[in-house]
Structure formats: C-alpha cells, structure tokens
Design a protein around this motif. Structure first.
Motif, PDB file in Angstrom:
ATOM      1  N   MET A   1       0.894  -1.216  -0.182  1.00 27.89           N
ATOM      2  CA  MET A   1      -0.022  -0.071   0.152  1.00 27.89           C
ATOM      3  C   MET A   1       1.021   1.287  -0.035  1.00 27.89           C
ATOM      4  SD  MET A   1      -3.042  -1.138   2.553  1.00 27.89           S
ATOM      5  CE  MET A   1      -1.881  -1.512   4.124  1.00 27.89           C
ATOM      6  N   GLY A   3      -0.096   4.585  -0.948  1.00 24.67           N
ATOM      7  CA  GLY A   3      -1.065   5.610  -1.454  1.00 24.67           C
ATOM      8  C   GLY A   3      -1.116   6.980  -0.799  1.00 24.67           C
ATOM      9  N   VAL A  51      -0.354  -0.837  -4.670  1.00 20.53           N
ATOM     10  CA  VAL A  51      -1.216  -0.176  -4.861  1.00 20.53           C
ATOM     11  C   VAL A  51      -1.308   1.377  -4.511  1.00 20.53           C
ATOM     12  CG1 VAL A  51      -3.866   0.001  -4.570  1.00 20.53           C
ATOM     13  CG2 VAL A  51      -2.841  -2.150  -4.036  1.00 20.53           C
ATOM     14  N   SER A  52      -1.451   2.183  -5.474  1.00 17.97           N
ATOM     15  CA  SER A  52      -0.997   3.688  -5.139  1.00 17.97           C
ATOM     16  C   SER A  52      -2.139   4.500  -5.799  1.00 17.97           C
ATOM     17  CB  SER A  52       0.253   4.060  -5.495  1.00 17.97           C
ATOM     18  OG  SER A  52       0.720   5.308  -4.920  1.00 17.97           O
ATOM     19  N   GLU A  75      -5.348   3.721  -7.994  1.00 17.81           N
ATOM     20  CA  GLU A  75      -6.449   4.049  -7.437  1.00 17.81           C
ATOM     21  C   GLU A  75      -6.722   5.672  -8.008  1.00 17.81           C
ATOM     22  OE1 GLU A  75      -6.024   2.270  -3.285  1.00 17.81           O
ATOM     23  OE2 GLU A  75      -5.441   4.145  -3.416  1.00 17.81           O
ATOM     24  N   ARG A  78      -8.629   8.669  -3.213  1.00 20.13           N
ATOM     25  CA  ARG A  78      -8.097   7.827  -1.845  1.00 20.13           C
ATOM     26  C   ARG A  78      -9.328   7.391  -1.219  1.00 20.13           C
ATOM     27  NH1 ARG A  78      -5.070  11.558   1.544  1.00 20.13           N
ATOM     28  NH2 ARG A  78      -4.270   9.582   2.062  1.00 20.13           N
ATOM     29  N   THR A  81      -7.817   2.087   3.412  1.00 16.65           N
ATOM     30  CA  THR A  81      -7.332   0.777   3.115  1.00 16.65           C
ATOM     31  C   THR A  81      -8.395  -0.032   2.519  1.00 16.65           C
ATOM     32  OG1 THR A  81      -7.445   0.303   5.610  1.00 16.65           O
ATOM     33  CG2 THR A  81      -5.259   1.111   4.648  1.00 16.65           C
ATOM     34  N   CYS A  84      -8.640  -0.412  -1.065  1.00 14.18           N
ATOM     35  CA  CYS A  84      -7.246  -0.712  -1.644  1.00 14.18           C
ATOM     36  C   CYS A  84      -7.133  -2.336  -1.672  1.00 14.18           C
ATOM     37  CB  CYS A  84      -6.217  -0.009  -0.958  1.00 14.18           C
ATOM     38  SG  CYS A  84      -4.764  -0.547  -0.970  1.00 14.18           S
TER      39      CYS A  84
END
Lengths: 351, 351
Positions: A1, A3, A51-52, A75, A78, A81, A84
């Motif tokens: 993760m 992001g 994932v960002s 993504e 936003r 989580t 995501c």
C-alpha cells in the motif's frame, strides 16, 4: 500500500513526493524501495503488487524499475485501506484463486528484517487453505498513545493468538494499563489471509465494496481494468480495513513479536530511532553545527549547512523552498501549518 | 569606505558579498547604493570616491555603474580606516589641493536624509579654509554599549561644539551616565576636513602612513598609482582614524543631531529599526508564517516559505546554502560560528 499523501512530514514530504517515496533514513533507498527489497527476499518480484494513487505511477516505476507496470494498481481516488485491499485481492484472485497474500504499508520501518520475514512466511503458511485472518502485533515498549492496539486472547500455539479486540488509540492512562497487562500489542497494519478468505469477508461485512470487485472480476488483468477502476473505484466507501473488516470478523489471529518496527508516523518517532550526538541531537541529513542545543531533530538538503544555537526539543527541517522550525511536542500542529500554507496565494510550490 | 568583510551578518553577508553590498532593507538598493545616492544629492557623482578591497572592484562597478573605474580606490590589504582615509585624501589632493572632503561608512543607515545632508553641507563649509576637523555626533536615545562616544565641550555656535574626548565602548553603567549627562554623543564615523588639514594631521600623528602617500603623491591618478598602492599600502600600520588621529588632534569639533542613524552593526540593531507584526516579529525578506512566536527577526531568500513555531527572541536567517538559528541575545557568538564553519572541510561555499 503506497497511496498515502501524509502532510505530517511537511516540508520534507510533499504532495508530489510523499513519505513512502523519500529516503528517510539516508540509506539511499526510499521507504517504498526498502519495503519492496524486504518482501523480494521471500517471494518472486512478479508477485509483489503496489497499490497507489494514479499520481504516483511514474514515481513508483522510477523507484522500482524491476517490476512491470501491470504490478502497479492505480487508484483514481483516495478511499482508505479497505477498497485498496479489495482491489489487490481481486487482481490476485484473477491470477490465482488459491493464493495467500500479505498486505503491508510501504512507509514503515523494519529494522529486524529476519524476524519480520520469518513471521510473514510462518503467517502465510498459517492462513493457507483455511479461513483464518492474521495480523502482526508489535510487542509494545512504551505506553504509546499514537497507535491502535490489538488485545490478544487464547494462545493458539506457535506464537499465534486469537484476537480478542481491536482498540482505538488509547489515552496515556489506558496505554499504561495496556503495557502492563502484557495482553496488548501495537497494530502494525500488516495482514495475511487467502484471497478467498478476504473476499468472503468483504462480501459479508462490506458488501458494496465487494460488489464493485465481484462485478469487475472478469476485467482484472485485462486492458479494460483501469477504465473500470477509474469509473467505479471512487464509488467505494471510504473506510479502513481495521474498522470495516478486522474488528467485526471471526477467526482473526495475531502473531506478536519485536520486529524493530516503527510506523515513522511522527517526527518524534523518527527522532526516537535515529542516531544522536552527545547532546541528543539527531541530524538526519545535511550538515549542522549545533551550539547550546539538545534533543533536536534536523533534516537539511544536501549541500546546506545549518548553524543552530539555543534550540532545545525542536524539529528543524529544510527543503529547497521551505523551512520548518517547530517544537517537537507541538508537531501535531504541522497539519494546520500546511493547511495555512496551502491557503496562501501562489502556494503550489510549497505543498 | 566600503572595504568591510564583517562576518556578524553571516550567512546573509558573505566574504564575496559583505554587508555594504546587500539590500538589507528590502528597498531594492544596497547600503552602498543608498550611501552613494545620498551623497550624490549634494555633490557631483564624479566627486564621490569609493575605497574598498580589490576583491570588490567588479561588484562596486556593477552596483554603481554611473561612476568611472578611477573613482574606485582599491586596497590590496585591509588596514583599518586610517590608511584608507590617507589614500583617499592623497588622491583628492592630486585633483584639487584646496578640496574639503567628507568621509563616511557605506554600510550605515540614515533615515533622516535631509537633516543628514544639511549637516554635511554645513559641516563642509565649517571646515573649509581652516584647520578644523569635524565629526558627526548622534544624539543617543538609549544607553548603548556597542558604540564609541564623543564627549562634547564648549559650544562654538551653529550647533558645532569642541570635542572634549573620544571614548571607547562603555559598560552599561557608564553608558547610562553618558546618556543622562547630555554631553555624550555616538560616534557615527562620519568625518569632514580639508585635504590639507587631514594630510597635516597624518604627517604629525601617523608619520609613517603619511610618508607612503607623500612619496606616492606624484603617481596619484596616473597609470602607476595601483602598482604603487599594491606595493606600499600593505606596509601601512593597521589603525583606525579615531585612535590614530581624532583622539590626539587639536581643533576637533562635533556636530550633533538626530539623523535616523543606525550602524546596522548587529541583527539586534536591524531588528530594532525594522517594521514588526503584532507579535513583534520582523520578517525582513521572504515569507514566514509564525505561530506562538515573538520578537524574532527573520530573513529568507526570495521564493522561500518558513513556518516557525515556538520561537521567542531568535534570529532566523537563511540563504541559498546556509541556515542560521540563534538567540538574539547570543548574536555576538556568530563570529565564532563562522570561524567554526570555516574550519570545516569543503567550507568555501559557506563563508
């Protein structure tokens, strides 16, 4: 993760280069790169997905050139989580429906890598072929009020324990009780499960998010995936995996240990783990001469010199076009400062 | 006189750009330029001579493009004010042996320009055709311990008084006595006399310096002047005009007044005269957001933003490659800091 856009480390972290992309420790590798390097020791690089936010695609491919662009899940908005992780689980499911997965933040520090990787390897085995969900718990060493805690219950053997409760950040009094009890562990945000298990949990506990990725399942890995994600991802509920799934699910376990973990969530936490001079000043980057100064954390651009006199317990951070001097104890105000800066005219260079 | 290399304003002033060449007040004109502009109001620009170190020749001609290179007198070595003034007097004498001259530092601030120029014009008249020497005295408004004082004696009329004594910097107790007495004035380092008078004084009181410029007199203004100066100027005694001449001469007068004068000798003096916000913070250059901060002086490069929190009575100065944070009351330590910086490896960029 990967992001996050955290403003707590302004001006060192910026919108166009958040914390995970920065070489925080002066090692020459960003936190994201260190996270990638770590997991690449126990799994093939092609099995690592990042994932960002779409905004960081080129930065990620620049920092991790050994992965394929398809391993970067982007993504368009936003959403915390849970969406995501649902997205990542959907993509992995499309590749191998029997896969197990480990989810980890990309902006934390792990100094005891062997212990950490042993825990992950053992944990992935523990959740394989069943419906268990596993979190990593960090044995606390102080009554920290900045983290969520996991209360461990019945011992399951092999270091695994059933989770009794997930708790929000406690006040100091409560944190002291937690510490003394020996039952409470810091929630490091690292999770393991099979893709089947997590998808079933989403279906039960976050059915709307689940529906987005069940419907999109046939498109995962195809040329249409991004178009679908761009269109439907923003409709997902903004919710954390902890609150949306972990607190409500059954069969949740915790594996506790000391992995030299820090979430690097504050300048204070960064100060705590940094090497210091004889006056307890931590100069992370750049060159500083300190006089009558103690307990400061200093971060300067390369090629810059700072002369600091008469400062005690301060954060001094400089970047190309911004300078922050702030008492360590008041660092929670930095978000407000950044907001004020963003309200200035011609602010775009500063944020 | 524009030869200073003062390190007190590091990192804002640098070896290659000392205080007199800096736009200290943010007006778009350096202190040297402001000094030139001021005197050009009462005399032809071709009558203004700038004495400085050879290192600053191009900087001077860049900042004052309306003067001829011959008007810049270049010292090959730093020898305090007496040799500097002897050199200027020799050059002016070669042009006009009946000239009167006013000598002034190029790095002071004068806010009451009309009063100042009236004093200079009247003063030049006062010293014309006789052997009087005149200094400007500043009516003190506080018991300042950082300046030398002039004790005035018998009133001569027209505001001119005979000088009783020149005194060194007093301690605070003495400075309070000086202030209350009404007899003592700050020595602003501005002098007026005929070239004949000052050359006679040199001959009597500093004969060795005098000899250098008597011998060199035929070369003044010629192509050989610089060669001669380069060879013999360094042999001059390193001594101030105050100590070498003024304290020992007869016929020394003072013209006292309030000219809105500041020698800008310290960050503190700069802070005192600068506009301040409601928390008494003076941001001279750049953009600063200040929180829980008061009585600070802040100087930032253009295009830079600073967020300062929890600072009281500090100097915060940033330049392209250096940052200084120092308590105002400890600013006398800055010289030491600069010395320490100069002892670092690869220091040349910082000094």
């Amino acid at each position: 993760m990967a992001g996050g856009v955290g403003s707590r480390f302004w001006p060192y972290s910026r919108n166009d280069r958040p914390k995970q992309f920065l070489d925080f420790m002066g090692t020459g590798r960003s936190l994201l790169q260190m996270t990638f390097d770590r997991f690449a020791k126990i799994m093939p690089p092609e099995n690592i997905f990042i994932v960002s936010n779409k905004a960081y695609k080129s930065l990620i491919l620049e920092q991790i050139p050994m992965i394929n662009a398809k391993q970067v899940l982007l993504e368009p908005a936003r959403r915390n989580t849970a969406p995501c992780i649902a997205y990542a689980a959907a993509r992995i499911h499309a590749i191998n429906k029997d896969a197990v997965m480990v989810v980890a933040p990309s902006d934390h520090l792990i100094t005891k890598e062997t212990e950490f990787l042993d825990a992950v390897s053992g944990g992935l085995e523990f959740v394989s072929g069943n419906n268990r969900m596993l979190t990593l718990g960090i044995t606390p060493n102080r009554p920290e009020t900045g983290y969520g805690y996991i209360q461990a219950g019945k011992d399951f053997g092999g270091g695994f324990k059933k989770v009794k409760t997930f708790t929000e950040k406690p006040n100091l009094e409560m944190a002291k009780v937690f510490l003394e009890s020996g039952e409470f562990f810091w929630n490091a945000g690292v999770f393991m499960w099979s893709v089947k298990t997590i998808r079933a949990a989403f279906k039960k506990l976050l059915p709307e998010i689940s529906a987005v990725f069940e419907e999109g399942a046939p498109l995962m890995g195809s040329d249409s995936e991004q178009t679908y994600i761009d269109r439907y991802f923003p409709s997902c509920q903004n919710i954390s995996i902890d609150y949306g799934i972990m607190e409500k699910a059954d069969e949740v376990y915790v594996l506790c240990g000391d992995y030299g973990w820090s979430d690097l969530g504050t300048w204070g936490s960064l100060y705590d783990i940094s090497p210091k001079d004889e006056s307890a000043n931590a100069t992370l980057k750049g060159q500083a001469l300190l006089y009558e100064s103690e307990n400061n954390i200093v971060v300067l651009p390369k090629g810059k010199i700072a002369v600091l006199q008469g400062l005690k317990d301060y954060i001094v951070v400089e970047t190309e076009n911004a300078l922050l001097v702030c008492r360590k104890k008041d660092e929670q105000q930095i978000r407000k400062f950044v907001n004020d800066v963003s309200n200035l005219e011609n602010n775009s260079d500063f944020i």
